[in-house]
Design an enzyme around this catalytic site. Structure first.
Site, short mmCIF file in Angstrom:
data_model
loop_
_atom_site.label_atom_id
_atom_site.label_comp_id
_atom_site.label_asym_id
_atom_site.label_seq_id
_atom_site.Cartn_x
_atom_site.Cartn_y
_atom_site.Cartn_z
N LYS A 36 12.05 0.31 -23.60
CA LYS A 36 11.41 -0.75 -24.26
C LYS A 36 10.42 -1.77 -23.34
O LYS A 36 9.45 -2.21 -24.11
CB LYS A 36 12.65 -1.84 -24.83
CG LYS A 36 13.51 -1.19 -25.85
CD LYS A 36 12.67 -1.02 -27.08
CE LYS A 36 13.01 0.12 -27.86
NZ LYS A 36 12.01 0.90 -28.50
N PRO A 56 15.43 0.05 -18.09
CA PRO A 56 14.69 1.02 -18.98
C PRO A 56 15.36 2.20 -19.87
O PRO A 56 14.59 2.78 -20.40
CB PRO A 56 14.05 1.55 -17.88
CG PRO A 56 14.76 1.30 -16.55
CD PRO A 56 15.65 0.15 -16.79
P1 FAS Z 1 3.60 -5.66 -14.94
O1 FAS Z 1 4.81 -6.08 -13.70
O2 FAS Z 1 3.48 -4.36 -15.13
O3 FAS Z 1 2.25 -6.25 -14.47
C1 FAS Z 1 2.30 -7.67 -13.98
C2 FAS Z 1 0.93 -7.58 -12.74
O4 FAS Z 1 0.72 -8.81 -12.54
C3 FAS Z 1 0.94 -6.55 -11.98
O5 FAS Z 1 0.16 -5.90 -11.72
C4 FAS Z 1 1.18 -7.70 -10.77
O6 FAS Z 1 0.40 -6.96 -9.52
C5 FAS Z 1 0.35 -8.75 -11.31
N1 FAS Z 1 0.86 -10.30 -10.66
C6 FAS Z 1 1.80 -10.62 -10.23
N2 FAS Z 1 1.87 -11.70 -9.49
C7 FAS Z 1 0.59 -11.90 -9.58
C8 FAS Z 1 -0.23 -13.24 -9.17
N3 FAS Z 1 0.50 -14.28 -8.60
N4 FAS Z 1 -1.47 -13.14 -9.25
C9 FAS Z 1 -2.20 -12.25 -9.87
N5 FAS Z 1 -1.55 -11.08 -10.15
C10 FAS Z 1 -0.26 -11.05 -10.08
N6 FAS Z 1 9.78 0.52 -18.69
C11 FAS Z 1 10.26 1.30 -19.45
O7 FAS Z 1 10.12 1.42 -20.57
N7 FAS Z 1 10.33 2.51 -18.77
C12 FAS Z 1 10.59 2.90 -17.51
O8 FAS Z 1 11.01 3.65 -17.02
C13 FAS Z 1 10.30 1.91 -16.52
N8 FAS Z 1 10.17 2.04 -15.23
C14 FAS Z 1 9.95 0.69 -14.35
C15 FAS Z 1 10.11 0.84 -13.01
C16 FAS Z 1 9.84 -0.29 -12.17
C17 FAS Z 1 9.85 -0.12 -10.55
C18 FAS Z 1 9.41 -1.72 -12.87
C19 FAS Z 1 9.30 -2.83 -11.90
C20 FAS Z 1 9.47 -1.58 -14.37
C21 FAS Z 1 9.77 -0.32 -15.07
N9 FAS Z 1 9.69 -0.46 -16.30
C22 FAS Z 1 10.03 0.67 -17.32
C23 FAS Z 1 9.22 -1.70 -16.87
C24 FAS Z 1 7.77 -1.74 -16.91
O9 FAS Z 1 7.15 -0.79 -17.62
C25 FAS Z 1 7.30 -3.40 -17.58
O10 FAS Z 1 7.72 -3.30 -18.70
C26 FAS Z 1 5.85 -3.03 -17.75
O11 FAS Z 1 5.21 -2.93 -16.50
C27 FAS Z 1 5.47 -4.59 -18.23
O12 FAS Z 1 4.10 -4.72 -18.12
P2 FAS Z 1 3.48 -6.16 -17.80
O13 FAS Z 1 4.52 -7.29 -18.50
O14 FAS Z 1 2.18 -5.96 -17.80
O15 FAS Z 1 4.17 -6.29 -16.11
C1 PHB Z 2 10.21 7.57 -18.47
O1 PHB Z 2 9.56 7.05 -17.35
O2 PHB Z 2 9.36 8.68 -18.94
C2 PHB Z 2 11.24 7.12 -19.20
C3 PHB Z 2 11.90 6.00 -18.63
C4 PHB Z 2 12.81 5.65 -19.36
C5 PHB Z 2 13.23 6.07 -20.72
C6 PHB Z 2 12.55 7.12 -21.26
C7 PHB Z 2 11.47 7.55 -20.55
O3 PHB Z 2 14.07 5.37 -21.31
#
Ligand code: FAS
Ligand code: PHB
Length: 391
Positions: free
Chosen positions: A297, A293
């Site tokens: 992106k 992160p």
């Molecule tokens: P998601 O993972 O958000 O959503 C997938 C969905 O599918 C979930 O709701 C899940 O419950 C569901 N699902 C899974 N298996 C299933 C099944 N078998 N049947 C039905 N539903 C199912 N990105 C940043 O840019 N900045 C950050 O700070 C940041 N922090 C993050 C922290 C964590 C802990 C994680 C895991 C990711 C983080 N990310 C961050 C990345 C995050 O933002 C993802 O890029 C974003 O959630 C992507 O969205 P989706 O592709 O929709 O996936």
């Molecule tokens: C945020 O969660 O606000 C966040 C996370 C990662 C970044 C920037 C902002 O690079």
């Protein structure tokens, strides 16, 4: 059950895709395994690129974002106890970013789906996707204790890194690329006004730290920790002391402290699966790719994938041509790899590997000094951070 586009996953990718398809009059159904409260409260991303903001506004999901979101014109880099601001509009011809948490984007999209009556099933755990290489792929899922099937024209796996849709692409045609990092992030939410107007990314001998925010009253901060760190080992005082040490700068600046309301450890991973399509099954968002992160992106890549995919479905509806669907994977992967490289660059330039050599540290500081002193180097960061146009 029957639908045109079966969407697995109700995170930002699945919810935004459903919004775009619904607005285009294309029938779709979203199957989300968790309950609404869990999905809406899951702390994740915070930065929206210009094009993500534009897509949310264009599909009628931007009203609260425009009211409550924070428009940011730049970020600050801190290294060697110095600060340097990167101004986005002057370096990118006017692009900027929006601070508006993923949790809020998800809440806004869910509210719209429920008010518009778009089929969005919570507690619907998909077990398998069958017939990807037929004209009628079938999604098998469990809902309210019953085994159900959803027959589709198309299936889109928006089910994240741990989902099941990726397995619909046979191993014989699937290539995966990945890199694990020797550190994680400890992310905290704190009820304290941010100590900065814009995000601060800090390189320090003690490790990386990031000061972000959620509102004028709530700060979001991250610090690099060893893999396997237990958040329970980090008292509020220890978190604030370590953050203050890493943000230290030879200027009149102080880190405001306050009660920490959530702590979680996030592993760092780069991952891409190719292709992002097999037969009538498509992959979008984290189901297809993961970035550390540091480059903000993840959420924006998911939005870009589903924007490209929705346009392709509309093109098919309007012209009968599947050409944009056939180009989906290649179109998205070009952006995905650009974001993978930028996220890798930001991560390896700003984090201190355990046992890192002095030589590596000097290279990092030289790279950061180059960005701080060259408008060309700064523009490269600004263009990538504010996002390449969705096209
Ligand atoms: P998601 O993972 O958000 O959503 C997938 C969905 O599918 C979930 O709701 C899940 O419950 C569901 N699902 C899974 N298996 C299933 C099944 N078998 N049947 C039905 N539903 C199912 N990105 C940043 O840019 N900045 C950050 O700070 C940041 N922090 C993050 C922290 C964590 C802990 C994680 C895991 C990711 C983080 N990310 C961050 C990345 C995050 O933002 C993802 O890029 C974003 O959630 C992507 O969205 P989706 O592709 O929709 O996936
Ligand atoms: C945020 O969660 O606000 C966040 C996370 C990662 C970044 C920037 C902002 O690079």
């Amino acid at each position: 059950m029957r639908t045109t586009v079966g969407i697995i996953g109700g995170g930002p990718a699945g919810l935004l895709l459903a919004r775009l398809l619904h607005r285009a009059g294309i029938d779709c159904t979203v199957l989300e395994s968790r309950d609404r409260e869990y999905v809406e409260r899951r702390q994740r991303a915070g930065i929206l690129e210009q094009d993500t903001v534009d897509v949310l506004r264009a599909c009628g999901a931007g009203e609260r974002m425009d009211r409550e979101g924070l428009v940011h014109d730049g970020i600050e880099l801190r290294f060697d106890r110095r600060s340097h601001r990167i101004d986005f509009p002057s370096l990118t011809g006017g692009r900027r970013v929006m601070v508006y948490a993923q949790t809020e984007v998800v809440k806004d999209l869910i509210a719209l789906h429920l008010s518009d009556g778009v089929p969005l099933l919570f507690g619907a755990a998909v077990r398998a996707v069958e017939g990807a290489d037929t004209d009628r792929p079938v999604v098998r899922f469990e809902h309210q204790g019953r085994e159900e099937t959803l027959t589709c024209d198309w299936v889109v796996g928006c089910d994240g890194f741990h989902g099941v849709a990726r397995s619909a692409v046979p191993e014989r045609v699937r290539e995966t690329y990945e890199r694990a990092y020797p550190y994680s992030w400890l992310g905290v939410l704190a009820d304290v006004p941010p100590s900065c107007d814009e995000l601060v990314y800090a390189h320090s001998p003690r490790g990386f730290a990031l000061h972000s925010m959620r509102s004028p009253e709530v700060s979001r901060l991250y610090l690099q920790v060893p893999n396997g760190t237990d958040p329970a080992d980090w008292s509020d005082e220890r978190v604030w002391d370590e953050l203050a040490a890493r943000f230290a700068v030879d200027a009149d600046w102080e880190l405001e402290r306050g009660p920490i309301t959530s702590k979680a450890v996030l592993p760092m991973r780069s991952f891409v699966t190719e292709p992002m399509r097999y037969g009538r099954v498509f992959l979008a968002g984290d189901a297809a790719h993961i970035v550390p992160p540091t480059g903000a992106k993840g959420l924006n890549l998911a939005a870009a994938d589903v924007t490209v995919l929705a346009r392709a479905f509309v093109h098919l509806e309007e012209t009968g041509s599947a050409e944009l669907l056939d180009a989906y994977s290649d179109t998205c992967l070009r952006r995905v790899w650009r974001a993978e490289h930028f996220s890798y660059f930001m991560t390896t330039t700003l984090h201190t590997d355990p046992g890192q050599s002095g030589f590596q540290t000097r290279l990092q500081l030289s790279q950061l000094d180059r960005i701080a002193s060259s408008p060309h180097a700064a523009a490269e960061l600004a263009e990538n951070y504010t996002g390449l146009p969705f096209g």
